[in-house]
Scaffold this active site. Structure first.
Site, short mmCIF file in Angstrom:
data_model
loop_
_atom_site.label_atom_id
_atom_site.label_comp_id
_atom_site.label_asym_id
_atom_site.label_seq_id
_atom_site.Cartn_x
_atom_site.Cartn_y
_atom_site.Cartn_z
N GLU A 187 -2.07 -8.16 0.52
CA GLU A 187 -1.47 -8.72 1.72
C GLU A 187 -2.29 -8.40 2.96
O GLU A 187 -2.88 -7.34 3.05
CB GLU A 187 -0.07 -8.11 1.94
CG GLU A 187 0.93 -8.47 0.89
CD GLU A 187 2.28 -7.79 1.12
OE1 GLU A 187 2.45 -7.14 2.19
OE2 GLU A 187 3.14 -7.89 0.25
N CYS A 229 5.63 -3.27 3.88
CA CYS A 229 4.32 -3.28 3.25
C CYS A 229 4.44 -3.46 1.74
O CYS A 229 5.14 -2.71 1.08
CB CYS A 229 3.65 -1.95 3.61
SG CYS A 229 2.22 -1.57 2.66
#
Ligand code: SF4
Length: 395
Positions: free
Chosen positions: A97, A378
């Site tokens: 990501e 996250c």
């Protein structure tokens, strides 16, 4: 079965000096290297054939010697002018990501037209912080230099060519990934830079991938590469003491952010296993050393988790630590992670924590954005996508 041959080094993992040595060995004039670097970092070319002002023979030489691999966009979430999350597919199928953050004065100081990218450094994470989605499925591997650099280039390419085409809040479902870190032909839209701030705090413990991270940052910092000032680059760590000391010896003035999340060993031990190896006394001494060497203000990241570290009893030790390190505190309300029991404190609790720290004279900010609407925790988007894909495969 024969072992697959190792892939050639990616050209974006090479410094200017390394490429210059190769060009010299090929007896090529220096301007050819400038042309190559412009194609790589200004125009973000996705293939050798796009580099039309390089002779065909040189393009063939380059493609035989180096790889030029692109990140593929597997999924995108978020609206234009808000936080946007990118899920990239790497050459081996691993997912990572990056998050593009619009300018917010609450994040790292001054308000401006900053475009900040939060960058990953590993596939998964070995450090197992209890509240974190990135570590849930363990650690897979370090990212290569070009995979760290590639996140910036791919985001800029995406922004240049796609952002205008996505109206309002949008989410693209997982699809066959399309390479986006370059275009086959240069265009006005594909050149120019967007990202001028980096925070190295996406998936993974950045300082555990020290050598690749530092080389990537050297490339991103260089005027011929990413052109991002070292003072605009913040490296985060959960508290790897030897690497903090090592970073203090580097010539660049990177900012350091410590993911503290607890100001006593008791609290940190409960949620961050790394604290058992490097307890607060050792971490504090390493931060003081960094601060002395660099004369840079350190940021203490503090994710507020309901019932874990949001009690007012945490204020005093946190204030003592922040004062000792002359650090700024960045409070981040927890983004809930599916499958984990931890919760975000209610807003009055967040505000009371902020006010109590301010009363102690600490420089402190509270992030008020509603990041949880786009799986902002996250590693959350990666986890969700991997689970959706494996469900599909098993039906
Ligand atoms: S918070 Fe950072 S160091 Fe801790 S598990 Fe998550 S990615 Fe790893």
């Amino acid at each position: 079965m024969a072992e697959p041959l190792p892939l050639p080094a990616d050209v974006r993992s090479q410094t200017r000096e390394e490429l210059a040595a190769q060009f010299e060995a090929w007896s090529l004039p220096a301007y050819r290297l400038d042309q190559l670097l412009e194609w790589l970092y200004e125009r973000r070319a996705g293939g050798w054939e796009a580099m039309t002002n390089l002779p065909r023979g040189l393009r063939e030489q380059l493609s035989a010697r180096f790889g030029l691999r692109s990140l593929s966009l597997a999924r995108h979430q978020g609206a234009r002018d808000t936080t946007q999350k990118f899920l990239w597919k790497l050459a081996d199928g691993a997912l990572i990501e990056s998050v593009l953050i619009p300018a917010t004065p609450a994040l790292y100081g001054e308000a401006s037209d900053r475009h900040t990218l939060c960058v990953s450094t590993q596939v998964g994470c070995a450090y197992g912080c209890k509240f974190c989605a990135s570590g849930l499925d363990g650690w897979k591997r370090h990212l290569g230099v070009e995979e760290i650099v590639g996140q910036i280039l791919a985001t800029e390419s995406w922004h240049a060519t796609e952002a205008g085409a996505i109206p309002g809040a949008a989410e693209q479902p997982p699809a066959e990934p399309e390479p986006v870190s370059g275009t086959s032909q240069p265009s006005a839209a594909s050149s120019g830079r967007l990202i001028n701030n980096l925070v190295i705090m996406g998936m993974g413990e950045p300082l555990a991938n020290y050598a690749n991270l530092l080389k990537a940052l050297q490339i991103l910092n260089a005027p011929w590469g990413g052109g991002i000032g070292a003072r605009k680059i913040t490296i985060s760590t959960s508290g790897l003491v030897p690497q903090i000391r090592q970073l203090a010896e580097e010539p660049q003035q990177f900012r350091l952010a410590v993911s503290l999340h607890g100001a006593t060993d008791e609290t940190r031990n409960r949620i961050m296993p790394v604290n058992r190896k490097y307890p607060l006394a050792a971490l504090t001494a390493a931060c003081e050393y960094y601060q002395r060497r660099k004369e840079r203000m350190i940021t203490l990241e503090y994710i507020l988790i309901a019932g874990v570290n949001d009690q007012l009893s945490e204020i005093r030790p946190l204030a003592v630590l922040a004062r000792r390190l002359r650090a700024k505190v960045n409070l981040i309300p927890y983004n809930d992670v599916t499958g984990l029991p931890w919760k975000r404190p209610e807003e009055p609790v967040q505000e009371a924590f902020l006010a109590a720290l301010e009363e102690q004279g600490i420089a402190v900010t509270l992030r008020r954005e509603k990041g949880h609407e786009i799986d902002a925790a996250c590693g959350q988007l990666r986890l969700k996508t991997e689970r959706e894909l494996s469900r599909r495969e098993s039906t």
